[in-house]
Write a protein that holds these residues in place. Structure first.
Motif, short mmCIF file in Angstrom:
data_model
loop_
_atom_site.label_atom_id
_atom_site.label_comp_id
_atom_site.label_asym_id
_atom_site.label_seq_id
_atom_site.Cartn_x
_atom_site.Cartn_y
_atom_site.Cartn_z
N ALA A 48 78.35 -11.08 47.71
CA ALA A 48 77.06 -11.38 48.32
C ALA A 48 76.85 -12.88 48.41
O ALA A 48 77.16 -13.62 47.47
N ALA A 49 76.32 -13.33 49.52
CA ALA A 49 76.01 -14.75 49.69
C ALA A 49 74.73 -15.09 48.94
O ALA A 49 73.80 -14.29 48.89
N GLY A 50 74.71 -16.28 48.37
CA GLY A 50 73.50 -16.75 47.72
C GLY A 50 72.92 -17.98 48.40
O GLY A 50 71.82 -18.40 48.07
N ASP A 51 73.65 -18.55 49.34
CA ASP A 51 73.23 -19.76 50.04
C ASP A 51 72.84 -19.39 51.47
O ASP A 51 73.60 -18.73 52.18
N MET A 52 71.66 -19.79 51.89
CA MET A 52 71.09 -19.37 53.16
C MET A 52 72.04 -19.51 54.36
O MET A 52 72.17 -18.56 55.15
N PRO A 53 72.74 -20.63 54.56
CA PRO A 53 73.61 -20.74 55.74
C PRO A 53 74.76 -19.72 55.77
O PRO A 53 75.31 -19.46 56.84
N CYS A 242 72.52 -30.53 39.70
CA CYS A 242 73.05 -30.19 41.03
C CYS A 242 72.42 -28.88 41.50
O CYS A 242 72.07 -28.02 40.68
N THR A 243 72.27 -28.73 42.81
CA THR A 243 71.80 -27.48 43.39
C THR A 243 72.86 -26.88 44.30
O THR A 243 73.71 -27.59 44.85
N PHE A 244 72.78 -25.55 44.46
CA PHE A 244 73.74 -24.83 45.29
C PHE A 244 73.46 -25.02 46.78
O PHE A 244 74.34 -24.83 47.62
N GLY A 245 72.20 -25.37 47.14
CA GLY A 245 71.86 -25.48 48.56
C GLY A 245 70.45 -25.95 48.75
O GLY A 245 69.68 -26.14 47.79
N THR A 246 70.06 -26.13 50.02
CA THR A 246 68.71 -26.59 50.36
C THR A 246 68.12 -25.72 51.47
O THR A 246 67.35 -26.20 52.31
N ASN A 247 68.46 -24.43 51.46
CA ASN A 247 67.94 -23.47 52.45
C ASN A 247 68.22 -23.89 53.88
O ASN A 247 67.46 -23.58 54.81
N SER A 266 78.61 -19.92 46.48
CA SER A 266 79.19 -19.57 47.77
C SER A 266 79.94 -18.25 47.68
O SER A 266 80.58 -17.95 46.67
N LYS A 267 79.88 -17.47 48.77
CA LYS A 267 80.68 -16.24 48.80
C LYS A 267 82.10 -16.51 49.26
O LYS A 267 82.93 -15.60 49.29
N LEU A 268 82.36 -17.79 49.62
CA LEU A 268 83.67 -18.13 50.16
C LEU A 268 84.59 -18.80 49.15
O LEU A 268 85.79 -18.95 49.40
N GLN A 269 84.03 -19.24 48.00
CA GLN A 269 84.86 -19.95 47.04
C GLN A 269 84.22 -19.89 45.65
O GLN A 269 83.04 -19.55 45.51
N ALA A 270 85.00 -20.23 44.65
CA ALA A 270 84.48 -20.33 43.29
C ALA A 270 83.54 -21.53 43.20
O ALA A 270 83.61 -22.45 44.02
N GLN A 310 79.73 -17.39 34.89
CA GLN A 310 80.05 -17.51 33.47
C GLN A 310 81.32 -18.34 33.27
O GLN A 310 81.35 -19.24 32.42
N LEU A 311 82.32 -18.08 34.07
CA LEU A 311 83.57 -18.84 33.96
C LEU A 311 83.33 -20.31 34.29
O LEU A 311 83.87 -21.21 33.63
#
Length: 410
Positions: A48-53, A242-247, A266-270, A310-311
Motif C-alpha cells: 500500500a502506498a503511504g505517500d500521496m503522489p 525528516c518527513t515521508f512527503g508533503t502531500n 514508499s511502496k516502490l522502495q525500502a 521496524q527494520l
C-alpha cells in the motif's frame, strides 16, 4: 458548563468523507462491502502506498476503508518481542546515582487544529500540563501551518488532500499553557506546505516570537544534512528530523527554503535513511551527548508499524540514534525497547505517538501517548535511564455556546 463526552465530534474520518463523483461513490461502496464481507483488509495491505503522489485508486480505497475500520491486526512479519507491555521502563536504573547532569524530555504526537472545536487557551492542556510542560524540554509535531490567509476547513474527500491551517490565536492555544510554550516543534510533516510560502513564513515567525525551536525545515538545501542542536542542563541534544512527503505540495521553483524530505513510506522502495543518517553523523561530529531522531512516516489508521519500518528504525538505532520518536498514523502504536547488536546501547523506538489533538471521537484516534524520558549524563556516557508512556485523549465540551477541545489523562 455542560459536558458531553466525545459526542460533539464526528466519530471517524469516514463520516465526514466528501466524494463528488457518483462513479467513484459506487466503486467505493462496492469495494468496501467486499472488504467487509471477505475480510481481506483486516491486516495491513501489502504494497500500500503511504505517500500521496504514489497513491492509485486501490490505495485510496484502502485508505477510505481504514478511515472507517481501523486496522487493528499487525503485519504478520512484525517482531513484537521488544514492545513495551507496561507504562514504565527502567533502562538504566542506577544511572541517576552516577549522573553529573540530568535532563527530562516529554514527547507528544500530532497537533492539528480542527474547525469543529476551538482550542481554549490555558484550558486545552490544563489537565495534562505536568506531563507536557513540566519537563526540561518538550517536543511535539505541529501540523497546522499558521497563516494570515482566510482559514480553510479540513475536507476529507476526492478533491485532494485535506488542508490544515490555524490562526496565530489558535497557534498560541495549541502550543502553550499559562505562558509556557512547547520547546521544540517538528515541522517536517506532510502538511508543512498546505498554506504555501506565506504559511511557512508565518509559522516560522510564530515559533521565533515564542522562542520555539523548529525541526526539519531549512533556509538552504545544504542545511538539510545538519542536525538541530539544543543544550540544556549541561547535556547537548542533537535532533535529526525528516518527513515521508508533503502531500504533493512544493514551494515555488527557485525557493531555497524547504523541508527535510525522503522516501520513508514508499511502496516502490525500502525507507531511505540517507538524510537522517547524515544528520545523525553531523550531531556526532558536533559532540552531542544524545541524538533524537524525529520521523514522520508510516500508514494512517494502522495500530502497528510495518515490518519495513521496524527494520529501518533498528538500522537507524544501530547507526547512532539514541531515541526514535515517530508520528503520522493518527493512532498510537507500540514503543519498542531495542538493544543494539553490540550490547552497548538501549534505544527506545516510539513508532507513533498518535495525535495529541485532532477532530474525531473514536477512542483509538482520540487517544495518544505522551512519552516522558529521563536522561542521565556521567563522565563515561549519556544514557536514557527511564521511560514513562502515558495515554491521554481529547474530548469536546460545550462552553458558553461554543464547542471547545481539551486533552485529559486516560
Amino acid at each position: 458548563m455542560k459536558v458531553v463526552f466525545m459526542s460533539l465530534l464526528p466519530r471517524l474520518p469516514y463520516e465526514t468523507l466528501s466524494v463528488s463523483s457518483p462513479a467513484l461513490k459506487g466503486i467505493m461502496s462496492a469495494v468496501l462491502k467486499a472488504a467487509d464481507t471477505f475480510g481481506f483488509w483486516q491486516t495491513p495491505r501489502k504494497g500500500a502506498a503511504g505517500d500521496m503522489p504514489e497513491m492509485g485508486l486501490l490505495d485510496n480505497l484502502y485508505w477510505v476503508y481504514k478511515s472507517k475500520n481501523l486496522v487493528t491486526a499487525p503485519d504478520p512479519e512484525l517482531d513484537q518481542s521488544g514492545f513495551m507491555t507496561t507504562a514504565k521502563a527502567e533502562l538504566a536504573p542506577d544511572a541517576k546515582n552516577m549522573a553529573t547532569s540530568q535532563l527530562s524530555l516529554s514527547f507528544a504526537g500530532d497537533i492539528i487544529r480542527t474547525h469543529r472545536a476551538e482550542p481554549a487557551k490555558d484550558v486545552v492542556y490544563a489537565q495534562i500540563k505536568d506531563l507536557l510542560f513540566d519537563s526540561d524540554v518538550s517536543i511535539a509535531n505541529y501540523e497546522s501551518p499558521v497563516t494570515t490567509q482566510p482559514l480553510v476547513d479540513e475536507v476529507i474527500g476526492d478533491a485532494g488532500p485535506p488542508t490544515e491551517c490555524a490562526s496565530e490565536v489558535h497557534f498560541e492555544a495549541l502550543t502553550s499553557h499559562d505562558g509556557k510554550y512547547i520547546d521544540v516543534l517538528n515541522l517536517a510533516n506532510n502538511h508543512v506546505f498546505d498554506m504555501g510560502v506565506e504559511g511557512m513564513d508565518t509559522t516560522l515567525a510564530a515559533l521565533k516570537k515564542h522562542k520555539i525551536q523548529p525541526l526539519g525545515v531549512y533556509d538552504d538545501p545544504a542545511q538539510s544534512k545538519i542536525a538541530t542542536v539544543l543544550e540544556k542542563n549541561g547535556i547537548k541534544l542533537g535532533f535529526a528530523s525528516c518527513t515521508f512527503g508533503t502531500n504533493g505540495h512544493s514551494l515555488p521553483e527557485g525557493e531555497k527554503r524547504g523541508v527535510n524530505l525522503a522516501k520513508l513510506t514508499s511502496k516502490l522502495q525500502a525507507p531511505d535513511l540517507a538524510l537522517l543518517k547524515s544528520q545523525v553523523t553531523n550531531a556526532q561530529e558536533a559532540g552531542c551527548d544524545l541524538i533524537v531522531a524525529v520521523v514522520h512516516w508510516g500508514h494512517e489508521f494502522e495500530l502497528f508499524p510495518r515490518r519495513a519500518q521496524q527494520l529501518a528504525a533498528e538500522e537507524l538505532a544501530e547507526f547512532g540514534a539514541d531515541i526514535i520518536v515517530c508520528h503520522h498514523p493518527h493512532v498510537a502504536q507500540p514503543i519498542q525497547i531495542y538493544q543494539t547488536k553490540d550490547g552497548h546501547r538501549t534505544v527506545p523506538i516510539a513508532y507513533s505517538l498518535g495525535s495529541l489533538l485532532w477532530g474525531f471521537a473514536h477512542e483509538k484516534i482520540a487517544t495518544s501517548t505522551i512519552l516522558q524520558v529521563d536522561i542521565c549524563k556521567s563522565p563515561e556516557k549519556t544514557v536514557v535511564s527511564h521511560l514513562k508512556a502515558t495515554p491521554v485523549r481529547w474530548q469536546a465540551e460545550e462552553l458558553d455556546g461554543k464547542v471547545i477541545q481539551k486533552v485529559i489523562p486516560v
